[in-house]
Enzyme design. Sequence first.
Site, PDB file in Angstrom:
ATOM      1  CB  THR A 267       2.524   5.189   4.704  1.00 25.45           C
ATOM      2  OG1 THR A 267       3.020   3.949   4.808  1.00 25.45           O
ATOM      3  CG2 THR A 267       3.507   6.200   4.088  1.00 25.45           C
TER       4      THR A 267
ATOM      5  CE  LYS B 115       2.041   0.624   1.899  1.00 29.15           C
ATOM      6  NZ  LYS B 115       1.054   0.753   2.651  1.00 29.15           N
TER       7      LYS B 115
ATOM      8  CG  ASP C   3      -4.245  -1.602   2.673  1.00 31.14           C
ATOM      9  OD1 ASP C   3      -3.637  -1.491   3.785  1.00 31.14           O
ATOM     10  OD2 ASP C   3      -4.696  -2.874   2.279  1.00 31.14           O
ATOM     11  CB  SER C   4      -0.271  -1.791  -1.626  1.00 34.37           C
ATOM     12  OG  SER C   4       0.644  -1.380  -0.726  1.00 34.37           O
TER      13      SER C   4
ATOM     14  CE1 TYR D 261       6.051 -11.064   0.386  1.00 31.72           C
ATOM     15  CE2 TYR D 261       4.828  -8.793   0.806  1.00 31.72           C
ATOM     16  CZ  TYR D 261       5.251 -10.099   1.149  1.00 31.72           C
ATOM     17  OH  TYR D 261       4.510 -10.549   2.122  1.00 31.72           O
TER      18      TYR D 261
ATOM     19  CE  LYS E  53       8.142  -0.407  -6.115  1.00 29.58           C
ATOM     20  NZ  LYS E  53       7.992  -0.816  -4.824  1.00 29.58           N
TER      21      LYS E  53
HETATM   22  P1  ITT Z   1       1.331   1.404   6.193  1.00 31.71           P
HETATM   23  O1  ITT Z   1      -0.083   0.747   6.492  1.00 31.71           O
HETATM   24  O2  ITT Z   1       1.666   2.021   7.379  1.00 31.71           O
HETATM   25  O3  ITT Z   1       1.003   2.127   4.877  1.00 31.71           O
HETATM   26  P2  ITT Z   1       2.360  -1.257   5.690  1.00 31.71           P
HETATM   27  O4  ITT Z   1       3.571  -1.579   5.346  1.00 31.71           O
HETATM   28  O5  ITT Z   1       1.539  -1.937   6.918  1.00 31.71           O
HETATM   29  O6  ITT Z   1       2.191   0.448   5.782  1.00 31.71           O
HETATM   30  P3  ITT Z   1       0.179  -2.348   3.931  1.00 31.71           P
HETATM   31  O7  ITT Z   1      -0.589  -2.797   4.936  1.00 31.71           O
HETATM   32  O8  ITT Z   1      -0.564  -1.779   2.696  1.00 31.71           O
HETATM   33  O9  ITT Z   1       1.527  -1.549   4.485  1.00 31.71           O
HETATM   34  O10 ITT Z   1       1.275  -3.615   3.786  1.00 31.71           O
HETATM   35  C1  ITT Z   1       1.574  -3.885   2.342  1.00 31.71           C
HETATM   36  C2  ITT Z   1       2.535  -4.923   2.248  1.00 31.71           C
HETATM   37  O11 ITT Z   1       2.784  -5.364   1.039  1.00 31.71           O
HETATM   38  C3  ITT Z   1       3.872  -4.046   2.665  1.00 31.71           C
HETATM   39  O12 ITT Z   1       4.135  -4.110   4.058  1.00 31.71           O
HETATM   40  C4  ITT Z   1       4.980  -4.695   1.753  1.00 31.71           C
HETATM   41  O13 ITT Z   1       5.353  -5.891   2.341  1.00 31.71           O
HETATM   42  C5  ITT Z   1       4.008  -5.259   0.568  1.00 31.71           C
HETATM   43  N1  ITT Z   1       4.244  -4.180  -0.561  1.00 31.71           N
HETATM   44  C6  ITT Z   1       3.206  -3.393  -1.019  1.00 31.71           C
HETATM   45  N2  ITT Z   1       3.647  -2.720  -1.829  1.00 31.71           N
HETATM   46  C7  ITT Z   1       4.966  -2.861  -2.303  1.00 31.71           C
HETATM   47  C8  ITT Z   1       6.124  -2.586  -3.107  1.00 31.71           C
HETATM   48  O14 ITT Z   1       5.612  -1.775  -3.945  1.00 31.71           O
HETATM   49  N3  ITT Z   1       6.982  -3.422  -3.210  1.00 31.71           N
HETATM   50  C9  ITT Z   1       7.030  -4.365  -2.260  1.00 31.71           C
HETATM   51  N4  ITT Z   1       6.246  -4.849  -1.372  1.00 31.71           N
HETATM   52  C10 ITT Z   1       5.284  -4.211  -1.234  1.00 31.71           C
END
Ligand code: ITT
Length: 210
Positions: A9, A14, A75-76, A158, A179
């Site tokens: 990541t 994360k 991915d989240s 968020y 958390k």
């Molecule tokens: P990687 O793909 O490199 O892992 P990314 O930030 O681009 O990093 P994602 O595409 O999964 O990851 O984006 C998910 C977004 O959702 C992330 O950038 C945050 O803004 C939000 N997010 C995910 N998990 C979260 C959490 O635990 N707390 C707060 N926001 C979160």
Amino acid sequence: MPRALVLATGNPGKLAELLRGLEPLSREGIIELLTPSSFPSVPFPPETGSSYRENATAKAQWWACRTGRLALADDSGLEVAWLAGAPGVHSDSWAGPGASSMDKNRRLLEALHGAADRRAVFRCCLALAWPDGRLCHFEGACEGTITERARGRNGFGYDPLFQVLAPGRTLAELDPEDKDRLSHRGRALGALRRLLESEPEAIEGTRGCG
Ligand code: ITT
């Protein structure tokens, strides 16, 4: 020799949570944790999938192929009922390229101005990819509501706007350990940890996940 695992990541928030969640396995000598900084020549992949699972798989396979190591990707996203599930899989990019967490949170508050329903759910899919193509997934979710204003300084993204149902506090108001216990990512990591603690041989891909 523990098996090396790359935490694939580019999101520092994360990464900190993945490191915390997998530290017990590292302490027990089941895995050795590596981060992308150990592979400076490997670029981060583009994200083009239409589901968490598709994106997590693509990211994990990208790193497994290029490093020759086992790779774990996350991915989240945040799904908001009033926005018909948006921003969801686009949670990172929906406020435009280069938007900061503050920009994204501001956009979310604007989109929910006057909303009658503020329910939301965070979802996480973890993909574990072996360089030989084997793959397995772990998922977690966390239900809550979007607050009217940001609260708390911990976490990332968020977190200041997401109030968890049970303690009634935002993820950013919780200690990191709390958390981890309640969050979408913490739950997905718990499933991965339970598998590897009960069947460490699963890391070799011979059994226990699919
Ligand atoms: P990687 O793909 O490199 O892992 P990314 O930030 O681009 O990093 P994602 O595409 O999964 O990851 O984006 C998910 C977004 O959702 C992330 O950038 C945050 O803004 C939000 N997010 C995910 N998990 C979260 C959490 O635990 N707390 C707060 N926001 C979160």
